[in-house]
Design a protein around this motif. Sequence first.
Motif, PDB file in Angstrom:
ATOM      1  N   MET A 244       0.850  -1.177   0.000  1.00  0.00           N
ATOM      2  CA  MET A 244       0.000   0.000   0.000  1.00  0.00           C
ATOM      3  C   MET A 244       0.890   1.233   0.000  1.00  0.00           C
ATOM      4  SD  MET A 244      -2.831   0.943   2.828  1.00  0.00           S
ATOM      5  CE  MET A 244      -2.614   2.519   3.582  1.00  0.00           C
ATOM      6  N   GLY A 245       0.761   2.069  -1.009  1.00  0.00           N
ATOM      7  CA  GLY A 245       1.568   3.267  -1.113  1.00  0.00           C
ATOM      8  C   GLY A 245       0.726   4.514  -0.955  1.00  0.00           C
ATOM      9  N   VAL A 246       1.385   5.571  -0.536  1.00  0.00           N
ATOM     10  CA  VAL A 246       0.710   6.856  -0.344  1.00  0.00           C
ATOM     11  C   VAL A 246       1.594   7.921  -0.958  1.00  0.00           C
ATOM     12  CG1 VAL A 246      -0.138   8.497   1.358  1.00  0.00           C
ATOM     13  CG2 VAL A 246      -0.334   6.066   1.818  1.00  0.00           C
ATOM     14  N   ASP A 247       1.010   8.784  -1.778  1.00  0.00           N
ATOM     15  CA  ASP A 247       1.742   9.910  -2.335  1.00  0.00           C
ATOM     16  C   ASP A 247       1.457  11.142  -1.487  1.00  0.00           C
ATOM     17  OD1 ASP A 247       2.810   8.470  -4.432  1.00  0.00           O
ATOM     18  OD2 ASP A 247       1.067   8.829  -5.718  1.00  0.00           O
ATOM     19  N   LEU A 248       2.533  11.801  -1.023  1.00  0.00           N
ATOM     20  CA  LEU A 248       2.392  12.976  -0.175  1.00  0.00           C
ATOM     21  C   LEU A 248       3.148  14.137  -0.795  1.00  0.00           C
ATOM     22  CD1 LEU A 248       3.003  11.245   3.252  1.00  0.00           C
ATOM     23  CD2 LEU A 248       0.816  11.907   2.287  1.00  0.00           C
ATOM     24  N   ASN A 249       2.572  15.314  -0.703  1.00  0.00           N
ATOM     25  CA  ASN A 249       3.207  16.496  -1.268  1.00  0.00           C
ATOM     26  C   ASN A 249       3.350  17.591  -0.225  1.00  0.00           C
ATOM     27  OD1 ASN A 249       3.375  15.379  -3.835  1.00  0.00           O
ATOM     28  ND2 ASN A 249       1.279  15.977  -4.317  1.00  0.00           N
ATOM     29  N   GLY A 250       3.864  17.269   0.939  1.00  0.00           N
ATOM     30  CA  GLY A 250       4.078  18.278   1.971  1.00  0.00           C
ATOM     31  C   GLY A 250       3.654  17.789   3.338  1.00  0.00           C
ATOM     32  N   PHE A 251       3.986  18.590   4.338  1.00  0.00           N
ATOM     33  CA  PHE A 251       3.685  18.226   5.719  1.00  0.00           C
ATOM     34  C   PHE A 251       2.192  18.270   6.016  1.00  0.00           C
ATOM     35  CE2 PHE A 251       8.155  19.627   6.265  1.00  0.00           C
ATOM     36  CZ  PHE A 251       8.649  18.412   6.724  1.00  0.00           C
ATOM     37  N   GLU A 252       1.470  19.164   5.345  1.00  0.00           N
ATOM     38  CA  GLU A 252       0.030  19.257   5.596  1.00  0.00           C
ATOM     39  C   GLU A 252      -0.669  17.953   5.198  1.00  0.00           C
ATOM     40  OE1 GLU A 252       1.619  21.650   3.671  1.00  0.00           O
ATOM     41  OE2 GLU A 252       1.875  23.069   5.330  1.00  0.00           O
ATOM     42  N   GLU A 253      -0.303  17.425   4.036  1.00  0.00           N
ATOM     43  CA  GLU A 253      -0.912  16.175   3.586  1.00  0.00           C
ATOM     44  C   GLU A 253      -0.470  15.010   4.460  1.00  0.00           C
ATOM     45  OE1 GLU A 253      -1.038  15.166  -0.526  1.00  0.00           O
ATOM     46  OE2 GLU A 253      -0.876  17.270  -1.111  1.00  0.00           O
ATOM     47  N   LEU A 254       0.777  15.017   4.884  1.00  0.00           N
ATOM     48  CA  LEU A 254       1.256  13.975   5.791  1.00  0.00           C
ATOM     49  C   LEU A 254       0.471  14.007   7.098  1.00  0.00           C
ATOM     50  CD1 LEU A 254       3.323  11.792   6.608  1.00  0.00           C
ATOM     51  CD2 LEU A 254       4.789  13.641   7.395  1.00  0.00           C
TER      52      LEU A 254
ATOM     53  N   LYS B 202      -2.572  15.217   7.584  1.00  0.00           N
ATOM     54  CA  LYS B 202      -3.946  14.768   7.329  1.00  0.00           C
ATOM     55  C   LYS B 202      -4.024  13.253   7.192  1.00  0.00           C
ATOM     56  CE  LYS B 202      -5.435  18.962   4.956  1.00  0.00           C
ATOM     57  NZ  LYS B 202      -5.804  19.535   3.664  1.00  0.00           N
ATOM     58  N   THR B 203      -3.038  12.658   6.499  1.00  0.00           N
ATOM     59  CA  THR B 203      -3.030  11.201   6.316  1.00  0.00           C
ATOM     60  C   THR B 203      -2.855  10.481   7.646  1.00  0.00           C
ATOM     61  OG1 THR B 203      -2.055  11.513   4.127  1.00  0.00           O
ATOM     62  CG2 THR B 203      -1.919   9.309   5.079  1.00  0.00           C
ATOM     63  N   LEU B 204      -1.942  10.991   8.481  1.00  0.00           N
ATOM     64  CA  LEU B 204      -1.735  10.382   9.792  1.00  0.00           C
ATOM     65  C   LEU B 204      -2.977  10.491  10.671  1.00  0.00           C
ATOM     66  CD1 LEU B 204       1.911  11.443  10.696  1.00  0.00           C
ATOM     67  CD2 LEU B 204       1.081   9.156  10.201  1.00  0.00           C
ATOM     68  N   LYS B 205      -3.638  11.638  10.624  1.00  0.00           N
ATOM     69  CA  LYS B 205      -4.838  11.819  11.452  1.00  0.00           C
ATOM     70  C   LYS B 205      -5.992  10.951  10.979  1.00  0.00           C
ATOM     71  CE  LYS B 205      -3.763  16.270  13.396  1.00  0.00           C
ATOM     72  NZ  LYS B 205      -4.077  17.653  13.550  1.00  0.00           N
ATOM     73  N   ARG B 206      -6.038  10.666   9.669  1.00  0.00           N
ATOM     74  CA  ARG B 206      -7.076   9.754   9.171  1.00  0.00           C
ATOM     75  C   ARG B 206      -6.793   8.318   9.600  1.00  0.00           C
ATOM     76  NH1 ARG B 206      -7.443  11.472   3.040  1.00  0.00           N
ATOM     77  NH2 ARG B 206      -5.291  11.667   3.575  1.00  0.00           N
ATOM     78  N   LYS B 207      -5.499   7.947   9.589  1.00  0.00           N
ATOM     79  CA  LYS B 207      -5.137   6.570   9.874  1.00  0.00           C
ATOM     80  C   LYS B 207      -5.104   6.268  11.379  1.00  0.00           C
ATOM     81  CE  LYS B 207      -1.933   3.024   8.537  1.00  0.00           C
ATOM     82  NZ  LYS B 207      -1.194   2.520   7.438  1.00  0.00           N
ATOM     83  N   TYR B 208      -4.626   7.218  12.187  1.00  0.00           N
ATOM     84  CA  TYR B 208      -4.484   7.013  13.633  1.00  0.00           C
ATOM     85  C   TYR B 208      -5.250   8.085  14.395  1.00  0.00           C
ATOM     86  CZ  TYR B 208      -0.499   4.271  12.036  1.00  0.00           C
ATOM     87  OH  TYR B 208       0.311   3.370  11.382  1.00  0.00           O
ATOM     88  N   SER B 209      -5.692   7.760  15.582  1.00  0.00           N
ATOM     89  CA  SER B 209      -6.367   8.752  16.420  1.00  0.00           C
ATOM     90  C   SER B 209      -5.321   9.684  17.029  1.00  0.00           C
ATOM     91  CB  SER B 209      -7.161   8.065  17.526  1.00  0.00           C
ATOM     92  OG  SER B 209      -6.290   7.477  18.462  1.00  0.00           O
ATOM     93  N   SER B 210      -5.756  10.849  17.459  1.00  0.00           N
ATOM     94  CA  SER B 210      -4.817  11.799  18.049  1.00  0.00           C
ATOM     95  C   SER B 210      -4.266  11.259  19.367  1.00  0.00           C
ATOM     96  CB  SER B 210      -5.485  13.155  18.264  1.00  0.00           C
ATOM     97  OG  SER B 210      -6.580  13.020  19.147  1.00  0.00           O
ATOM     98  N   LYS B 211      -5.072  10.470  20.079  1.00  0.00           N
ATOM     99  CA  LYS B 211      -4.610   9.874  21.328  1.00  0.00           C
ATOM    100  C   LYS B 211      -3.472   8.884  21.058  1.00  0.00           C
ATOM    101  CE  LYS B 211      -6.159   7.363  25.388  1.00  0.00           C
ATOM    102  NZ  LYS B 211      -7.253   6.702  26.067  1.00  0.00           N
TER     103      LYS B 211
END
Length: 130
Positions: free
Chosen positions: A1-11, A13-22
């Motif tokens: 599974m690959g993810v294309d990222l174009n900056g820290f903002e997208e990174l 957002k992707t992390l927050k979608r995949k993992y909870s803030s806790k």
Amino acid sequence: MGVDLNGFEELDKTLKRKYSSKAINEAERRAIKAGGHMLRNKIESELLATGDTGILARGTTLKEPEIIGGEVVGRLHWKGSHASLAHLNEKGHYDKAEKWVKPTGMGKVSQTLMLNREDYFKLIKKELDK
């Protein structure tokens, strides 16, 4: 599974979608703790090597990581009344006769932090990858 990222903002957002803030906060705290303990042990061994009594070296502790200004921060400090002694030992001081006193351990803490910076970041990265 690959993810294309174009900056820290997208990174972010992707992390927050995949993992909870806790979960992210717990991982950051665990990583800061591991890195802090590594640095604390290195600082202790460097201060013990100065030939002092060892009270200052053994008094170093790591505070529990806390969130300050939106960032997880870990702090090294000295138990008891050794904070002023640590400052004098690290920076040097003038005595009563106004002569500059350069302790044997002068600059050891900042030197140890600077020399072990890469190891610290590698350990943080390794802990966050878990």
